[in-house]
Design an enzyme around this catalytic site. Structure first.
Site, PDB file in Angstrom:
ATOM      1  CD  GLU A 131      20.914  -6.155 -65.231  1.00  0.00           C
ATOM      2  OE1 GLU A 131      19.847  -6.285 -65.846  1.00  0.00           O
ATOM      3  OE2 GLU A 131      21.803  -5.342 -65.570  1.00  0.00           O
ATOM      4  CE  LYS A 133      15.484 -14.016 -65.546  1.00  0.00           C
ATOM      5  NZ  LYS A 133      14.024 -13.948 -65.415  1.00  0.00           N
ATOM      6  CG  ASP A 135       8.870 -12.827 -61.572  1.00  0.00           C
ATOM      7  OD1 ASP A 135       8.737 -12.945 -62.802  1.00  0.00           O
ATOM      8  OD2 ASP A 135       8.326 -13.586 -60.754  1.00  0.00           O
ATOM      9  CE1 TYR A 243      16.341  -5.780 -68.951  1.00  0.00           C
ATOM     10  CE2 TYR A 243      15.070  -5.246 -66.984  1.00  0.00           C
ATOM     11  CZ  TYR A 243      15.210  -5.945 -68.168  1.00  0.00           C
ATOM     12  OH  TYR A 243      14.228  -6.809 -68.584  1.00  0.00           O
ATOM     13  CE  LYS A 333      14.854 -18.057 -63.325  1.00  0.00           C
ATOM     14  NZ  LYS A 333      14.170 -18.873 -64.351  1.00  0.00           N
ATOM     15  CB  CYS A 438     -13.249 -25.098 -30.806  1.00  0.00           C
ATOM     16  SG  CYS A 438     -13.650 -24.222 -32.333  1.00  0.00           S
ATOM     17  CB  CYS A 441     -17.754 -22.968 -31.038  1.00  0.00           C
ATOM     18  SG  CYS A 441     -17.129 -24.671 -30.936  1.00  0.00           S
ATOM     19  CB  CYS A 456     -13.939 -28.051 -33.118  1.00  0.00           C
ATOM     20  SG  CYS A 456     -15.507 -27.443 -32.448  1.00  0.00           S
ATOM     21  CB  CYS A 462     -18.220 -25.222 -34.379  1.00  0.00           C
ATOM     22  SG  CYS A 462     -16.657 -24.341 -34.650  1.00  0.00           S
TER      23      CYS A 462
END
Length: 720
Positions: A131, A133, A135, A243, A333, A438, A441, A456, A462
């Site tokens: 099944e 696992k 979290d 479960y 795991k 950029c 700007c 930039c 800016c």
């Protein structure tokens, strides 16, 4: 669990441990794991990833295997979770809610099955229920005559927290069991969790309300369930997968099996994970593990592995428990720091220093305990498949929008793309074109020679850099404006009052015309506003080196600002030279006299020169600087004396100075051609000690360095 800084010291190699050192190491590990258990189970605020925690546990197990005589009842290998919080009533579990042993490889799974066969003395391979696992947060539900009477968290495995009222708000948990074959008393168990989509929506609401966001769905689910205010829990989208079970007065099915009991839980009104599979043999179980691993990113909820359980419950009873874990179940795991997902788009972010950083926008996936929707792509070369050393990475494979990619988190590292699944690359995917301007700007975006970062050049104009540039502009070594700290700059910028440096010096005039005055703002008043305007006016005259530093030009720190100021002497001379150098730039290089002069300044060099010239090559920077100069006066540099008593001497200031500030003392010493150092050494000529002088004074005494009081220092420099 999420991230935290790695241990500062490398732990000793287990093979070299003596019994005495092993005992100390076990004690250290026990204390560390206990603290992490409290953070994870009680506070819902883990400080390390699951993988890092598992590594700590494996280290304990390895040491205990070498020194079994050191195993105690409080060993982390024999305990589960953390003591229940005092905020909730305690509940004793009729059957302990113990943890699972872990497997991290196919071989360990095969060994798990072989151990079962040896213990039971059977030749047949037992059927295994596999099944996902989940979290989330483990929960035990006690039903009496079909009615829910109590709900409790895992706690330390033996005593949990009473969260009955909160649990009654979760739709997935029935208040009354369905069906006829219902035990008189039973404890049914499972996992409270939150869907990824619900988690993202919740975090958005948290941020809009000014609250801290949750790190991941597990933390969010746990924090939501463990609320003293039931209304908060009710407002959160919690779900539950059943479960397992604890105490059962009798089983509701004949010849009970794990798989059969899951079907009964489904009929009784619970949600049972539909992916759970009955496997026959190790290969069957591993096939399920690999399949779930591939589907992990597309699941609506977080999983961190697969749990294998012996199907026959009578065999489970015979196998029993070993320490904190059942012999009949194990968790396989996943690699906690990697996951596969789709890179939907590549965006360019402009940082506070002007760095253009490409960011991958991903289909959200959980990696290392955190939901990841974005990942750094570092720079242009990284996208192309080239490392910082110029060598190919990812076998030279580039990254494109639409790619299926593998991402990872390792410790404190920001999520990053580590590989591309080429067989899933869309046919119409095109190489990514890195911008030359950029995106915020429109200023030129340049990449310095030998650098991997594109930046930039619009430092003064800016918006992406504006707040940090403004904070730098008013900082201590720049304009040093009292009353304009980081918080105030941020508030004024957010409200549109100070967007550019010149706005600081026009603030008073604009406030006089404004309908809503500064004095009417929360936290202000007549006196505070008057003081702020006075502090600004006090800085309308500024030393050249401070102005150069305040501009925030890359590579220009306090030292380089002074070098430039001393060389050019006045702002006009400095600006004219930089404009001339900028005008001399060509595709072949720069041979102008101004450029040569700039490069010949001792301590400057080509990298610094390039940065200054690029700043002045951006016309909008020059325009913004001109507007600023209409409001301030830049003082010419006072030329240093070379024939003074302290010329060439090294001076250290220490303690609390009362006659002058540290900056004033430093400036006076440098005007007299002295060198100001931050630490005492044999090369130090004078230490000027104020009140409460500490370690520097002590070291000066030990080395025989001459120590002066403030008055003695003043007498020395005034006589010069």
């Amino acid at each position: 669990m999420t991230k935290t800084p790695k241990s500062k010291a490398t732990p000793p190699d287990i093979a070299t441990l003596t019994k005495a050192k092993a005992k100390v190491e076990l004690m250290r590990l026990s204390l560390e794991m206990e603290a992490h258990n409290v953070a994870y189970y009680q506070k819902d605020a883990p400080k390390i990833s699951d993988a890092e925690y598992d590594a700590l546990r494996r280290r304990v197990e390895a040491i205990e295997a070498k020194f079994p005589e050191l195993v105690t009842g409080s060993s982390p290998t024999l305990t589960v979770g953390a003591a229940p919080s005092r905020a909730f009533a305690k509940v004793q579990h009729a059957v302990p809610m113990l943890s699972l042993g872990n497997a991290f490889s196919d071989e360990e799974v095969a060994e798990f099955v072989e151990r079962i066969q040896r213990f039971l003395r059977i030749d047949e391979v037992p059927a295994i229920v596999a099944e996902p696992k989940i979290d989330g947060l483990s929960l035990s539900l006690r039903y009496e005559h079909g009615e829910l009477v109590r709900a409790a968290t895992r706690g330390d495995g033996f005593t949990g927290e009473d969260v009955t009222a909160n649990v009654r708000t979760i739709d997935d948990i029935p208040n009354r069991l369905k069906g006829k074959a219902i035990p008189a008393a039973c404890e049914l168990r499972g996992e409270v969790y939150m869907l990824k989509s619900d988690f993202l929506a919740l975090n958005k609401r948290q941020e809009e309300a000014g609250e801290d966001p949750f790190a991941n769905p597990r933390n969010s689910a746990a924090g939501s369930l463990r609320q003293k205010d039931v209304a908060i829990t009710a407002s959160r989208p919690l779900k539950f997968f059943a479960y397992a079970w604890g105490e059962m007065s009798d089983y509701p099915i004949d010849e009970p099996t794990q798989h059969g009991m899951l079907k009964w839980l489904d009929h009784a009104g619970f949600t049972v994970n539909p992916l759970i599979t009955l496997c026959h043999g190790v290969e069957d179980a591993l096939k399920f593990y690999r399949k779930i691993g591939e589907e992990r990113a597309s699941l609506g909820y977080d999983i961190d592995g697969v749990v294998y359980k012996v199907d026959r419950i009578d065999w489970q009873a015979r196998l029993g428990f070993a320490g904190r874990a059942p012999r009949w179940a194990i968790a396989h795991k996943f690699a906690a720091e990697q996951a596969t997902t789709v890179l939907e788009k590549i965006d360019i972010q402009v940082g506070r220093t002007g760095a253009l950083t490409p960011v991958a926008r991903l289909t959200p996936v959980t990696v290392g305990g955190v939901v990841v929707a974005n990942a750094t792509l570092h720079n242009e070369d990284y996208i192309k498949g080239v490392g910082n050393d110029g060598q190919p990475i990812r076998d030279g494979v580039d990254i494109r929008e639409g790619d299926t990619v593998v991402i990872q988190r390792a410790g404190d590292v920001i999520p990053q793309v580590v590989s591309v699944v080429m067989e899933k690359r869309p046919k119409d995917a095109k190489p990514f074109a890195f911008p030359t301007k950029c995106p915020v700007c429109g200023s030129h975006a340049i990449r310095e020679n030998g650098e991997v970062v594109t930046r930039c050049t619009g430092a003064l104009i800016c918006p992406a850099q504006a707040v940090e540039r403004l904070k730098h502009f008013v900082s201590r070594l720049a304009f040093d404006i009292d009353g304009l700290g980081d918080k105030q700059i941020q508030e004024f910028y957010d409200d549109g009052l100070i967007m550019h440096p010149v706005d600081i010096f026009t603030l008073a005039k604009r406030d006089a015309r404004a309908e809503k005055k500064l004095r009417d703002r929360e936290g202000f008043g007549e006196v505070s506003v008057r003081n702020l305007f006075a502090a600004i006016d006090a800085r309308r005259k500024i030393e050249l080196n401070r102005l150069i530093f305040a501009l925030g030009i890359r590579h220009i720190g306090e030292g380089n600002a002074k070098l430039l100021a001393r060389h050019y002497g006045s702002f006009n001379a400095f600006r004219d030279a930089m404009l001339a150098a900028a005008a001399g730039q060509t595709a072949e290089g720069n041979s102008s006299e101004a450029w040569q002069d700039l490069n010949n300044i001792g301590g400057v060099g080509e990298i610094v020169a390039d940065a200054v010239v690029e700043f002045f090559a951006e016309k909008r920077n020059v325009k913004a600087l001109g507007e600023l100069l209409d409001e301030i006066e830049v003082l010419d540099v006072e030329q240093a004396k070379s024939d003074t008593a302290i010329a060439g001497k090294t001076v250290v200031f220490t303690g609390s100075l009362t006659k002058f500030t540290r900056d004033e003392a430093k400036a006076a010493a440098e005007r007299l051609s002295a060198k100001v150092a931050g630490s005492v050494s044999k090369k130090t000529d004078y230490v000027v000690a104020g009140e409460d002088a500490g370690s520097k004074l002590k070291k000066a005494t030990e080395l025989g360095v001459k120590v002066l009081t403030e008055d003695e220092w003043l007498a020395l420099i005034e006589a010069t």
